[in-house]
Write a protein that holds these residues in place. Structure first.
Motif, PDB file in Angstrom:
ATOM      1  N   GLY A  50       0.603  -1.305   0.015  1.00  0.00           N
ATOM      2  CA  GLY A  50      -0.005  -0.139  -0.044  1.00  0.00           C
ATOM      3  C   GLY A  50       0.686   1.299   0.042  1.00  0.00           C
ATOM      4  O   GLY A  50       0.470   2.327   0.306  1.00  0.00           O
ATOM      5  N   ASN A  51       2.216   1.253  -0.542  1.00  0.00           N
ATOM      6  CA  ASN A  51       2.801   2.540  -0.585  1.00  0.00           C
ATOM      7  C   ASN A  51       2.257   3.599  -1.417  1.00  0.00           C
ATOM      8  O   ASN A  51       2.296   4.829  -0.899  1.00  0.00           O
ATOM      9  N   PHE A  52       1.403   3.145  -2.300  1.00  0.00           N
ATOM     10  CA  PHE A  52       0.900   4.469  -3.018  1.00  0.00           C
ATOM     11  C   PHE A  52      -0.339   4.799  -2.308  1.00  0.00           C
ATOM     12  O   PHE A  52      -0.747   6.044  -2.195  1.00  0.00           O
ATOM     13  N   LEU A  53      -1.125   3.804  -1.990  1.00  0.00           N
ATOM     14  CA  LEU A  53      -2.681   3.982  -1.773  1.00  0.00           C
ATOM     15  C   LEU A  53      -2.693   4.763  -0.356  1.00  0.00           C
ATOM     16  O   LEU A  53      -3.496   5.504   0.202  1.00  0.00           O
ATOM     17  N   ILE A  54      -1.570   4.555   0.799  1.00  0.00           N
ATOM     18  CA  ILE A  54      -1.493   5.047   2.060  1.00  0.00           C
ATOM     19  C   ILE A  54      -1.017   6.384   1.735  1.00  0.00           C
ATOM     20  O   ILE A  54      -1.807   7.483   2.382  1.00  0.00           O
ATOM     21  N   GLU A  55      -0.443   6.964   0.728  1.00  0.00           N
ATOM     22  CA  GLU A  55       0.004   8.437   0.822  1.00  0.00           C
ATOM     23  C   GLU A  55      -1.361   9.121  -0.038  1.00  0.00           C
ATOM     24  O   GLU A  55      -1.546  10.104   0.154  1.00  0.00           O
ATOM     25  N   ARG A 102      -2.879  -1.016   6.765  1.00  0.00           N
ATOM     26  CA  ARG A 102      -2.084   0.273   6.870  1.00  0.00           C
ATOM     27  C   ARG A 102      -3.371   1.441   6.779  1.00  0.00           C
ATOM     28  O   ARG A 102      -3.088   2.385   7.402  1.00  0.00           O
ATOM     29  N   LEU A 103      -4.053   1.249   5.640  1.00  0.00           N
ATOM     30  CA  LEU A 103      -5.054   1.957   5.435  1.00  0.00           C
ATOM     31  C   LEU A 103      -6.152   2.216   6.586  1.00  0.00           C
ATOM     32  O   LEU A 103      -6.355   3.466   7.034  1.00  0.00           O
ATOM     33  N   PHE A 104      -6.651   1.182   7.313  1.00  0.00           N
ATOM     34  CA  PHE A 104      -7.462   1.409   8.311  1.00  0.00           C
ATOM     35  C   PHE A 104      -6.895   1.839   9.406  1.00  0.00           C
ATOM     36  O   PHE A 104      -7.267   2.758  10.255  1.00  0.00           O
ATOM     37  N   GLY A 105      -5.462   1.762   9.789  1.00  0.00           N
ATOM     38  CA  GLY A 105      -4.991   2.197  11.017  1.00  0.00           C
ATOM     39  C   GLY A 105      -4.557   3.680  10.804  1.00  0.00           C
ATOM     40  O   GLY A 105      -4.640   4.373  11.605  1.00  0.00           O
ATOM     41  N   TYR A 106      -4.436   4.049   9.496  1.00  0.00           N
ATOM     42  CA  TYR A 106      -4.312   5.491   9.417  1.00  0.00           C
ATOM     43  C   TYR A 106      -5.404   6.060   9.699  1.00  0.00           C
ATOM     44  O   TYR A 106      -5.515   7.150  10.267  1.00  0.00           O
ATOM     45  N   ALA A 128     -13.737  -0.605   7.778  1.00  0.00           N
ATOM     46  CA  ALA A 128     -13.214  -1.906   7.596  1.00  0.00           C
ATOM     47  C   ALA A 128     -13.671  -2.748   6.424  1.00  0.00           C
ATOM     48  O   ALA A 128     -13.219  -3.294   5.558  1.00  0.00           O
ATOM     49  N   TYR A 129     -15.191  -2.476   6.535  1.00  0.00           N
ATOM     50  CA  TYR A 129     -15.894  -3.310   5.165  1.00  0.00           C
ATOM     51  C   TYR A 129     -15.866  -2.776   4.129  1.00  0.00           C
ATOM     52  O   TYR A 129     -15.448  -3.613   2.914  1.00  0.00           O
ATOM     53  N   VAL A 130     -15.540  -1.449   3.660  1.00  0.00           N
ATOM     54  CA  VAL A 130     -15.237  -0.765   2.494  1.00  0.00           C
ATOM     55  C   VAL A 130     -13.897  -1.190   1.922  1.00  0.00           C
ATOM     56  O   VAL A 130     -13.590  -1.464   0.856  1.00  0.00           O
ATOM     57  N   LEU A 131     -12.842  -1.313   3.086  1.00  0.00           N
ATOM     58  CA  LEU A 131     -11.628  -1.667   2.476  1.00  0.00           C
ATOM     59  C   LEU A 131     -11.437  -3.304   2.142  1.00  0.00           C
ATOM     60  O   LEU A 131     -10.850  -3.410   1.154  1.00  0.00           O
TER      61      LEU A 131
END
Length: 218
Positions: A50-55, A102-106, A128-131
């Motif tokens: 998720g390096n791109f998606l987290i940014e 990572r996405l949920f955590g942020y 969480a469901y959407v992710l």
């Protein structure tokens, strides 16, 4: 071992090399205005961890916080829209799990910082469901899931409607990326002819953003 690879064997087997944060941000800066649109959709067909998606999510949530950070209801609504706008596909299950985490955590880090004990588990469950729907273990080349019985990759579109309501439509990735013949309508066009609009494989009724997971079985 470099942070850009997990193991030499994975590089040999899958060509897995992660993109450094500096390069990620340099590329995202080329489409900076889109990363600042809360509902602008991004698909990473080899998302890794998720390096791109987290940014992308960091940029979007900074806009959500700036505009709606003083009101919990509005923050929740638009944070779900931001999460629903990032999509990823990866061949490896551990990458998919790490990317979702990572996405949920942020998201949860920002949510807790703004609203503390007032944070709602229903909102976390919706996030969480959407992710889980948006980050898929699959092969972007075959456009099918990975596993014993591969199936077409299906993504959900999450469109905000009338305040707290969300319209969900599911689309086959193959249909979203289909190329039209030269003499037929195209998916994207500014020439005035009829555009190709893919048909959803499933259409859901309007649903409150906190109840998205429940609509799956309605």
């Amino acid at each position: 071992m470099s942070a850009l690879i997990k193991s030499r064997q994975r590089v040999a087997d899958h060509g897995e090399v992660f993109t450094a944060e500096r390069e990620v941000n340099a590329m995202l800066d080329l489409v900076k205005s889109e990363t600042h649109r809360i509902d602008s959709r991004f698909l990473e067909p080899a998302c890794g961890s998720g390096n791109f998606l987290i940014e992308v999510l960091r940029r979007k949530l900074s806009i959500v916080e700036e505009r709606y950070g003083k009101g919990q209801l509005e923050f929740e609504r638009y944070a779900i829209v931001a999460l629903g706008s990032v999509y990823g596909v990866d061949l490896l299950k551990d990458n998919v799990a790490e990317c979702r985490d990572r996405l949920f955590g942020y998201f949860d880090e920002v949510y807790r910082r703004l609203f503390g004990d007032a944070c709602r588990e229903e909102c976390r469950a919706a996030a969480a469901y959407v992710l889980a729907r948006n980050i898929i273990c699959g092969d972007a080349l075959t456009m099918k899931t990975v596993g014993r019985n591969p199936e077409p990759i299906v993504f959900s579109e999450w469109s905000p409607v009338n305040g707290s309501l969300v319209k969900r439509r599911d689309y086959s990735l193959a249909h979203l990326l289909v190329y039209q013949p030269m003499d037929g309508p195209s998916l994207f066009s500014d020439l005035g002819e009829e555009a190709f609009i893919p048909k959803p494989v499933r259409d859901f009724p309007l649903t409150h953003y906190l109840k998205l997971a429940e609509a799956e079985h309605a």
